[in-house]
Design a protein around this motif. Structure first.
Motif, PDB file in Angstrom:
ATOM      1  N   ILE A 276       0.840  -1.189   0.000  1.00  0.00           N
ATOM      2  CA  ILE A 276       0.000   0.000   0.000  1.00  0.00           C
ATOM      3  C   ILE A 276       0.882   1.248   0.000  1.00  0.00           C
ATOM      4  N   ASN A 277       0.580   2.159  -0.875  1.00  0.00           N
ATOM      5  CA  ASN A 277       1.372   3.376  -1.013  1.00  0.00           C
ATOM      6  C   ASN A 277       1.552   4.097   0.320  1.00  0.00           C
ATOM      7  N   GLY A 278       2.818   4.332   0.691  1.00  0.00           N
ATOM      8  CA  GLY A 278       3.126   5.091   1.897  1.00  0.00           C
ATOM      9  C   GLY A 278       3.101   4.297   3.177  1.00  0.00           C
ATOM     10  N   LYS A 279       2.818   3.001   3.122  1.00  0.00           N
ATOM     11  CA  LYS A 279       2.734   2.175   4.328  1.00  0.00           C
ATOM     12  C   LYS A 279       3.921   1.210   4.373  1.00  0.00           C
ATOM     13  N   VAL A 280       4.622   1.178   5.501  1.00  0.00           N
ATOM     14  CA  VAL A 280       5.770   0.292   5.631  1.00  0.00           C
ATOM     15  C   VAL A 280       5.535  -0.825   6.640  1.00  0.00           C
ATOM     16  N   GLY A 281       4.519  -0.678   7.513  1.00  0.00           N
ATOM     17  CA  GLY A 281       4.221  -1.726   8.478  1.00  0.00           C
ATOM     18  C   GLY A 281       5.423  -2.072   9.332  1.00  0.00           C
ATOM     19  N   SER A 282       5.662  -3.370   9.466  1.00  0.00           N
ATOM     20  CA  SER A 282       6.793  -3.866  10.270  1.00  0.00           C
ATOM     21  C   SER A 282       7.869  -4.450   9.364  1.00  0.00           C
ATOM     22  N   SER A 283       8.058  -3.836   8.211  1.00  0.00           N
ATOM     23  CA  SER A 283       8.961  -4.384   7.188  1.00  0.00           C
ATOM     24  C   SER A 283      10.432  -4.210   7.522  1.00  0.00           C
ATOM     25  N   GLY A 284      10.730  -3.388   8.526  1.00  0.00           N
ATOM     26  CA  GLY A 284      12.127  -3.112   8.832  1.00  0.00           C
ATOM     27  C   GLY A 284      12.674  -1.952   8.029  1.00  0.00           C
ATOM     28  N   LEU A 285      11.832  -1.289   7.253  1.00  0.00           N
ATOM     29  CA  LEU A 285      12.234  -0.128   6.469  1.00  0.00           C
ATOM     30  C   LEU A 285      11.877   1.134   7.243  1.00  0.00           C
ATOM     31  N   THR A 286      12.762   2.108   7.225  1.00  0.00           N
ATOM     32  CA  THR A 286      12.481   3.350   7.926  1.00  0.00           C
ATOM     33  C   THR A 286      11.408   4.149   7.203  1.00  0.00           C
ATOM     34  N   GLU A 287      11.397   4.066   5.870  1.00  0.00           N
ATOM     35  CA  GLU A 287      10.375   4.723   5.057  1.00  0.00           C
ATOM     36  C   GLU A 287      10.413   4.092   3.677  1.00  0.00           C
ATOM     37  N   VAL A 288       9.319   4.185   2.979  1.00  0.00           N
ATOM     38  CA  VAL A 288       9.249   3.567   1.658  1.00  0.00           C
ATOM     39  C   VAL A 288      10.288   4.160   0.718  1.00  0.00           C
ATOM     40  N   ASN A 289      10.620   5.441   0.881  1.00  0.00           N
ATOM     41  CA  ASN A 289      11.592   6.067  -0.010  1.00  0.00           C
ATOM     42  C   ASN A 289      12.961   5.418   0.070  1.00  0.00           C
ATOM     43  N   GLU A 290      13.247   4.717   1.162  1.00  0.00           N
ATOM     44  CA  GLU A 290      14.516   4.006   1.275  1.00  0.00           C
ATOM     45  C   GLU A 290      14.671   3.016   0.124  1.00  0.00           C
ATOM     46  N   LEU A 291      13.575   2.433  -0.313  1.00  0.00           N
ATOM     47  CA  LEU A 291      13.616   1.498  -1.423  1.00  0.00           C
ATOM     48  C   LEU A 291      13.333   2.187  -2.749  1.00  0.00           C
ATOM     49  N   LYS A 292      12.487   3.189  -2.734  1.00  0.00           N
ATOM     50  CA  LYS A 292      12.189   3.894  -3.972  1.00  0.00           C
ATOM     51  C   LYS A 292      13.433   4.515  -4.586  1.00  0.00           C
ATOM     52  N   ASP A 293      14.409   4.853  -3.763  1.00  0.00           N
ATOM     53  CA  ASP A 293      15.642   5.425  -4.281  1.00  0.00           C
ATOM     54  C   ASP A 293      16.345   4.468  -5.230  1.00  0.00           C
ATOM     55  N   ALA A 294      16.125   3.165  -5.049  1.00  0.00           N
ATOM     56  CA  ALA A 294      16.740   2.190  -5.952  1.00  0.00           C
ATOM     57  C   ALA A 294      16.120   2.326  -7.339  1.00  0.00           C
ATOM     58  N   ASN A 295      14.822   2.145  -7.447  1.00  0.00           N
ATOM     59  CA  ASN A 295      14.090   2.359  -8.694  1.00  0.00           C
ATOM     60  C   ASN A 295      12.663   1.884  -8.484  1.00  0.00           C
ATOM     61  N   THR A 296      11.708   2.661  -8.912  1.00  0.00           N
ATOM     62  CA  THR A 296      10.314   2.280  -8.707  1.00  0.00           C
ATOM     63  C   THR A 296       9.919   1.053  -9.517  1.00  0.00           C
ATOM     64  N   LYS A 297      10.747   0.635 -10.463  1.00  0.00           N
ATOM     65  CA  LYS A 297      10.406  -0.558 -11.242  1.00  0.00           C
ATOM     66  C   LYS A 297      10.437  -1.824 -10.386  1.00  0.00           C
ATOM     67  N   TYR A 298      10.984  -1.744  -9.192  1.00  0.00           N
ATOM     68  CA  TYR A 298      11.056  -2.913  -8.316  1.00  0.00           C
ATOM     69  C   TYR A 298       9.844  -3.040  -7.397  1.00  0.00           C
TER      70      TYR A 298
END
Length: 389
Positions: A276-298
């Motif tokens: 879900i857009n903007g939700k990280v839950g208990s994934s261990g990610l500080t924020e979704v942008n931590e992964l978006k920086d890699a590339n949104t294609k993932y």
């Protein structure tokens, strides 16, 4: 390989990359020299069979759907919006949550798993659930499974790409957060654009399986992938204790033969990159942008907030298109689980786990917070460009 004969292309990555450079055609590779197995999913378009406009469970069940083959055509060109040909209407892939674009039921559409990666002809998917290499670091030139390998030692919540092993008859890597799943997958083979499997990529494998190139013997006769119910989460098994080396294990393959993909029904639930857009839950990610920086294609990003908004599917992801949903959490495809993500449980899981019996399956979907679970795993995908093939 010959997809018309249900023989899917396979490849391996070796433990010793230097040895790989010296191999010639017909050389024999020993099992202990292999680190990982992968299976090729060629780029294709499919005929849309359901637009997935389901906003809730409705008490109906369409059992005929599970016996119908999904129509597929292989090809490297993307479909475009063109409704002028009555016999072959096509539409550009919307590739967004809840979007229809110009698509209608009966149109042909390039599957979204193939549109995010420019110049790719398809993708390689891990043949088995990802395992955890329990060998000591000083013993990395061979992979030997012996009595020192235990189920508890395969449960590690860490970012450890050097520990990836994708083979039969090993323990599935569990108790790891989505964050560490993604980072491990991303760093595994950067030159081959490795990443954690997306929800739409799972859908691409599911639809190819539900075709005459997979588990269907005709357009109206399809057979469900059998569950891996091994009590110790051993990869490549069928039922409870049928090992991969037993020819009966092919009942758990996407092709009903050894060339297919295993563990997509049962084994462990598999987290996929769909949230879900903007939700990280208990994934261990500080924020979704931590992964978006890699590339949104993932990522596959969903926009719903309520748990039964199946109409917020992404066309091709094998979720909302699987209706009607006779009850909450059940789809028309083989009666598999049909849960959808929502704000409190924003991450998709697929396939079911070993104890889910008939509710597990290739089309099963569920949701959770992204936390480490003792019955959840992940799968790795490689998407090389034309230059790397």
């Amino acid at each position: 390989y010959n997809y018309e004969k249900k023989e899917w292309a396979n490849a391996v990555i070796l433990v010793d990359n230097e040895k790989a450079k010296t191999l010639k055609a017909n050389d024999v590779i020993k099992e202990e020299e292999i680190e990982s197995y992968f299976v090729w999913i060629p780029k294709y378009r499919y005929k849309i069979f359901d637009m997935g406009h389901y906003e809730n469970a409705n008490g109906q069940l369409d059992e005929t759907k599970q016996n119908k083959a999904i129509e597929i055509e292989f090809g490297l060109k993307n479909t475009i919006d063109d409704a002028t040909n009555e016999n072959y209407k096509q539409c550009a892939t919307p590739n967004a949550s809840g979007a229809d674009g110009q698509c209608h039921e009966g149109d042909w559409m390039t599957h979204p798993a193939f549109t995010a990666f420019e110049n790719s002809k398809g993708f390689w998917v891990g043949k088995f659930e990802t395992g955890y290499n329990q060998n000591n670091e000083e013993n990395q030139k061979t992979i030997t499974v012996d009595n020192s390998w235990t189920e508890p030692n395969a449960q590690k919540d860490e970012n450890a790409p050097t520990k990836v092993i994708i083979k039969p008859n090993v323990y599935s890597w569990r108790n790891i957060t989505v964050g560490n799943m993604f980072k491990t997958s991303y760093s595994y083979q950067r030159d081959l654009d490795s990443h954690m499997m997306k929800n739409t990529e799972w859908g691409a494998v599911a639809y190819l399986t539900q075709s005459i190139y997979g588990r269907c013997t005709s357009n109206i006769s399809c057979y469900e992938v059998e569950i891996n119910a091994n009590p110790s989460y051993i990869t490549g098994n069928s039922n409870a204790n049928i090992s991969y080396i037993d020819s009966k294990s092919v009942a758990s393959s996407t092709t009903n033969n050894y060339s297919g993909i295993y563990d997509m029904s049962g084994g462990s639930w598999e987290y996929v990159m769909g949230y879900i857009n903007g939700k990280v839950g208990s994934s261990g990610l500080t924020e979704v942008n931590e992964l978006k920086d890699a590339n949104t294609k993932y990522f596959d990003i969903y926009t719903n907030q309520n748990e039964y908004e199946y109409n917020k599917r992404i066309l091709g992801d094998a979720t909302g298109e699987l209706g009607p949903f006779p009850s909450r959490g059940m789809s028309s495809y083989f009666g598999d689980f049909g849960w959808f993500v929502y704000s409190s449980e924003p991450w998709f899981l697929r396939g079911g786990y070993r104890g889910d019996s008939s509710k597990a399956g290739l089309f099963a979907s569920a949701r959770n917070t992204g936390n480490a679970l003792d019955h959840s795993n992940f799968r790795i995908v490689l998407t090389p460009t034309n230059n790397a093939l």
